[in-house]
Design an enzyme around this catalytic site. Structure first.
Site, PDB file in Angstrom:
ATOM      1  N   ILE A 134       0.901  -1.148   0.000  1.00  0.00           N
ATOM      2  CA  ILE A 134       0.000   0.000   0.000  1.00  0.00           C
ATOM      3  C   ILE A 134       0.938   1.195   0.000  1.00  0.00           C
ATOM      4  CG2 ILE A 134      -1.685   1.393   1.253  1.00  0.00           C
ATOM      5  CD1 ILE A 134      -2.956  -1.114   2.315  1.00  0.00           C
ATOM      6  N   TYR A 135       1.026   1.856  -1.134  1.00  0.00           N
ATOM      7  CA  TYR A 135       1.919   3.001  -1.291  1.00  0.00           C
ATOM      8  C   TYR A 135       1.079   4.247  -1.544  1.00  0.00           C
ATOM      9  CZ  TYR A 135       6.290   0.264  -1.736  1.00  0.00           C
ATOM     10  OH  TYR A 135       7.374  -0.539  -1.498  1.00  0.00           O
ATOM     11  N   TYR A 159      -1.891  -0.788  10.802  1.00  0.00           N
ATOM     12  CA  TYR A 159      -2.440  -2.134  10.650  1.00  0.00           C
ATOM     13  C   TYR A 159      -3.008  -2.659  11.970  1.00  0.00           C
ATOM     14  CZ  TYR A 159      -0.539  -2.014   5.979  1.00  0.00           C
ATOM     15  OH  TYR A 159      -0.281  -1.654   4.685  1.00  0.00           O
ATOM     16  N   LYS A 216      -4.331  -0.865  14.341  1.00  0.00           N
ATOM     17  CA  LYS A 216      -5.597  -0.148  14.536  1.00  0.00           C
ATOM     18  C   LYS A 216      -6.713  -0.784  13.704  1.00  0.00           C
ATOM     19  CE  LYS A 216      -6.539   3.477  12.176  1.00  0.00           C
ATOM     20  NZ  LYS A 216      -6.698   4.623  11.407  1.00  0.00           N
ATOM     21  N   ASN A 232       9.032   0.263  11.040  1.00  0.00           N
ATOM     22  CA  ASN A 232       8.064   1.174  10.430  1.00  0.00           C
ATOM     23  C   ASN A 232       6.863   1.345  11.370  1.00  0.00           C
ATOM     24  OD1 ASN A 232       6.288   2.619   8.822  1.00  0.00           O
ATOM     25  ND2 ASN A 232       6.661   1.383   6.983  1.00  0.00           N
TER      26      ASN A 232
END
Length: 175
Positions: free
Chosen positions: A97-98, A143, A145, A136
């Site tokens: 997911i960028y 993720y 959350k 990160n």
């Protein structure tokens, strides 16, 4: 903010996928990795031949996030044998997911994740999973959350640096 559109990508989107890949990878990881390792990773993973193979792979799919006709991010899913790890359960991997840095914090990543969950529900997989670099913190919090839990680790090689990714999953089908 205008409405964000999510649309499936095709080979005609190759160049913009490459641009977003390079830019977001640099924006996210350049400060904490050597320039040589960054250059090597980008050259090996975001070159025209490699990205073309990924887009044309029937077991992968790219989804673009579009704001006012500008592509500002994307989601890449891997199915079946395209996944970087193979499990006995039926799974989908969120490979990337960028989202461009200028659009972070504007719920673009959430929209792309929601698209992945919708696809996972439609295909009735047991769970969706992904690998996140253990350093990160922004991604790990995002993720977590959203209900992902850590279930394993795997190695991620960035040039000559061996890093650890935490593998996280979100259950889709209730047992």
């Amino acid at each position: 903010m205008s409405q964000i559109e999510i649309k499936k990508a095709s080979i005609s989107d190759l160049e913009i996928i490459q641009e977003i890949s390079k830019q977001t990878f640099i924006e996210t990881f350049a400060e904490v990795n050597t320039p040589e390792n960054m250059e090597n990773y980008i050259r090996e993973n975001f070159n025209t031949e490699q990205v073309t193979l990924e887009i044309n792979n029937r077991e992968s799919a790219f989804y673009l996030a579009i704001l006012d006709k500008e592509i500002i991010g994307y989601l890449k899913l891997n199915f079946g044998n395209a996944q970087t790890e193979i499990f006995k359960e039926k799974t989908i991997e969120i490979h990337r997911i960028y989202v461009l840095k200028a659009f972070l914090g504007k719920k673009i990543g959430q929209l792309l994740l929601d698209e992945a969950v919708k696809i996972a529900q439609q295909t009735r997989v047991d769970y969706i999973w992904l690998g996140v670099w253990e350093e990160n913190q922004r991604a790990l919090q995002f993720y977590s959350k959203n209900g992902f839990i850590t279930f394993d680790k795997h190695t991620f090689v960035l040039g000559n640096d061996i890093q650890t990714d935490l593998m996280m999953k979100l259950q889709i089908i209730k047992n």
